[in-house]
Write an enzyme that holds these catalytic residues in place. Structure first.
Site, mmCIF file in Angstrom:
data_model
loop_
_atom_site.group_PDB
_atom_site.id
_atom_site.type_symbol
_atom_site.label_atom_id
_atom_site.label_comp_id
_atom_site.label_asym_id
_atom_site.label_seq_id
_atom_site.Cartn_x
_atom_site.Cartn_y
_atom_site.Cartn_z
ATOM 1 N N LYS A 1 0.819 -1.208 0.000
ATOM 2 C CA LYS A 1 0.000 0.000 0.000
ATOM 3 C C LYS A 1 0.856 1.262 0.000
ATOM 4 O O LYS A 1 0.474 2.288 -0.564
ATOM 5 C CB LYS A 1 -0.944 -0.019 1.196
ATOM 6 C CG LYS A 1 -2.088 -1.028 1.060
ATOM 7 C CD LYS A 1 -3.046 -0.946 2.216
ATOM 8 C CE LYS A 1 -4.315 -1.744 1.963
ATOM 9 N NZ LYS A 1 -4.084 -3.155 1.713
ATOM 10 N N GLU B 1 -2.630 7.250 7.543
ATOM 11 C CA GLU B 1 -3.410 8.101 6.652
ATOM 12 C C GLU B 1 -4.392 8.926 7.480
ATOM 13 O O GLU B 1 -4.811 8.516 8.574
ATOM 14 C CB GLU B 1 -4.227 7.263 5.658
ATOM 15 C CG GLU B 1 -3.468 6.734 4.478
ATOM 16 C CD GLU B 1 -4.369 5.999 3.504
ATOM 17 O OE1 GLU B 1 -3.898 5.711 2.394
ATOM 18 O OE2 GLU B 1 -5.525 5.702 3.846
ATOM 19 N N HIS C 1 -14.613 -3.253 7.754
ATOM 20 C CA HIS C 1 -13.932 -2.888 6.502
ATOM 21 C C HIS C 1 -14.125 -3.926 5.391
ATOM 22 O O HIS C 1 -13.419 -3.893 4.387
ATOM 23 C CB HIS C 1 -12.437 -2.674 6.739
ATOM 24 C CG HIS C 1 -12.133 -1.657 7.790
ATOM 25 N ND1 HIS C 1 -12.388 -0.318 7.624
ATOM 26 C CD2 HIS C 1 -11.617 -1.779 9.045
ATOM 27 C CE1 HIS C 1 -12.022 0.345 8.711
ATOM 28 N NE2 HIS C 1 -11.562 -0.519 9.583
ATOM 29 N N ARG D 1 -7.004 -8.095 -9.509
ATOM 30 C CA ARG D 1 -7.729 -9.342 -9.770
ATOM 31 C C ARG D 1 -9.173 -9.009 -10.082
ATOM 32 O O ARG D 1 -9.580 -7.842 -10.093
ATOM 33 C CB ARG D 1 -7.690 -10.235 -8.524
ATOM 34 C CG ARG D 1 -8.195 -9.509 -7.272
ATOM 35 C CD ARG D 1 -8.343 -10.417 -6.080
ATOM 36 N NE ARG D 1 -8.548 -9.693 -4.844
ATOM 37 C CZ ARG D 1 -9.692 -9.157 -4.440
ATOM 38 N NH1 ARG D 1 -10.755 -9.237 -5.212
ATOM 39 N NH2 ARG D 1 -9.782 -8.533 -3.285
#
Length: 496
Positions: free
Chosen positions: A116, A200, A235, A291
């Site tokens: 990430k 973040e 999530h 994917r």
């Protein structure tokens, strides 16, 4: 086109890939664990081979065994589905070295997007907006705490190698920071073998918007419109719809262009998804899934494209036969993930044997499933039973159709989240399209679920009872036959 493809997955997605292969005239090879020896996907394939014991580490994650089966069966390509090895750059690289086509992007692209931190850097350089946060991995807690202060609380700490909602924690103050860092690092190391984490800014009332992408090896890349995936628990997505009720045509064009630009910047190939957070009219890159997504079916419903077939065709070297202007957007589609889990017990998994099963049907309804009556939901794998999708000309019609489809869906033997889905799609805020990633908590949905469960119980769960009680079912059929015979006799007498 390939002659034979090995499907390195199980359940619904294995069958989905096999269906695409069958329509293209491609033979399929299934690989399965001991827990899945009687599973539908293992019977559906042209050939099936045992990988090993139930634990995925000894079966569906056993790269060498899968490649060995591919070689022995003469499989020219491997479709990884989603989950398991689908975003594993090591496996993709091993396929390339073995001369087997990995149906997905190149290994180096998977690796770049798998981190990430690296993905954020790459997208930022490509001009794609990213959420404010750290550009590098966190090494010193005190220094990271200072960065968090500069960004402004709340912040979210994420595992760089994370996925599936694992390895994330929201922090609201400096006092919580050190313990939160240690906790996520521990989870990241245990779950992904990589303790690297980053920070973040946590956005207020964010929506999860993603764009489906298709890209061939010749540099042609298109997006297939967006999906709204804001209804989540821990999530992880539970309800998705396409298009999004918040995105205008102008914003769709802006976000779509950013998604395509980001994909082209890394030389992306095959199907993939660019995910964004959307808040207060602004969007930010979240991550890229290299994917086919679980929720690809609703994109197929609003575009008429067969994404699984497109994957095969692109991997076989075909060029995309259309430009961005050729991608349609017809009507509205909604998907509910039907899981064997108990929403009244913090969505705890509910493995066990399905004693009675009847999926929904009728106009505009699609069910992608790998289960059947008598099937056992294993504790070793994801608890998803099926994907229930509907299409209609408008959003409100799609919602009403989904409500009807959920009413028809019967699963007896394991707890399911069907009552949860009913509660959400009937909720006033959902009907208005007021969605965020913390919709469940903000709207006290679990209280509504309790009410739905009670209502279903008071009604006697009519459809479930009919399936559960054989004598009732037999009696109903007998009564219907007798009624028909009596009516026929009377009609005959009247005629005479």
């Amino acid at each position: 086109m390939f002659n034979k493809v090995l499907i390195a997955n199980r359940g619904e997605i294995a069958i989905r890939a096999m269906r695409a292969c069958r329509e293209l005239g491609v033979k399929t090879v299934a690989v399965y664990s001991e827990a899945d020896k009687n599973a539908l996907f293992a019977k559906y394939a042209d050939e099936a081979y045992l990988l090993g014991p139930a634990p995925s580490s000894q079966s569906y994650l056993n790269m060498e065994k899968i490649l060995d089966v591919a070689e022995k069966t003469g499989s020219e390509a491997i479709h990884p589905g989603y989950g398991f090895l689908s975003e594993n750059h090591v496996f993709a690289s091993k396929c390339e070295k073995a001369g087997v086509v990995f149906i997905g992007p190149p290994a180096n692209v998977i690796k770049k997007m798998g981190s990430k931190i690296e993905a954020r850097k790459t997208m930022s350089k490509a001009g794609v907006p990213v959420v404010p946060g750290t550009e590098n991995a966190i090494s010193e807690v005190d220094e990271a705490a200072e960065i968090a202060e500069d960004i402004g609380y709340p912040v979210i700490i994420k595992a760089s190698a994370g996925g599936g909602g694992i390895g994330m924690k929201i922090v609201h103050s400096r006092e919580e920071f050190a313990n939160a860092i240690a906790s996520i690092q521990s989870v990241a190391k245990s779950a992904f073998g990589d303790p690297t984490v980053f920070i973040e800014k946590y956005l207020d009332e964010p929506r999860h918007i993603e764009f489906q992408l298709l890209a061939d090896r010749y540099g042609n890349t298109v997006h297939c419109n967006e999906r709204e995936c804001s209804i989540q628990r821990r999530h992880q997505k539970l309800i998705e719809e396409a298009p999004s009720p918040i995105i205008t045509e102008e914003m769709r064009e802006l976000m779509g262009e950013a998604a395509v630009k980001g994909a082209k910047s890394i030389g992306y190939e095959n199907a993939g998804t660019m995910e964004f957070l959307y808040s207060k009219g602004e969007f930010y890159f979240l991550e890229m899934n290299t994917r086919l997504q679980v929720e690809h079916s609703i994109t197929e419903l609003i575009t008429g494209l067969d994404l699984a077939k497109k994957q095969l065709c692109i991997a076989a070297g075909e060029e995309l036969a259309y430009s961005q202007e050729d991608i349609p957007l017809w009507g509205w589609a909604i998907e509910c993930r039907i899981n064997a889990e108990d929403p009244l017990n913090d969505f705890a998994p509910s493995p066990g044997k399905i004693r009675r099963y009847r999926s929904s049907g009728g106009p505009g309804v699609r069910v992608d499933s790998g289960v059947h009556m008598g099937y056992t939901i294993s504790p070793y794998y994801d608890s998803m039973i099926s994907k229930l999708s509907v299409w209609a000309p408008t959003r409100i019609e799609a919602i009403h159709r989904m409500d009807r489809a959920l009413y028809e869906y019967v699963v007896v033997g394991v707890a399911t989240n069907i009552p949860f889905h009913k509660a959400v799609i009937r909720h006033e805020q959902f009907l208005k399209g007021n969605l965020t990633t913390h919709f469940i908590e903000d709207n006290s949905i679990i209280k509504d679920v309790e009410r739905v469960v009670k209502e279903d119980s008071e009604k006697g769960a009519t459809l479930a009872s009919a399936l559960e009680n054989k004598s009732t079912m037999v009696a109903a059929v007998t009564a219907a036959v007798e009624s028909y015979m009596h009516a026929a006799k009377n009609q005959s007498s009247n005629t005479e």
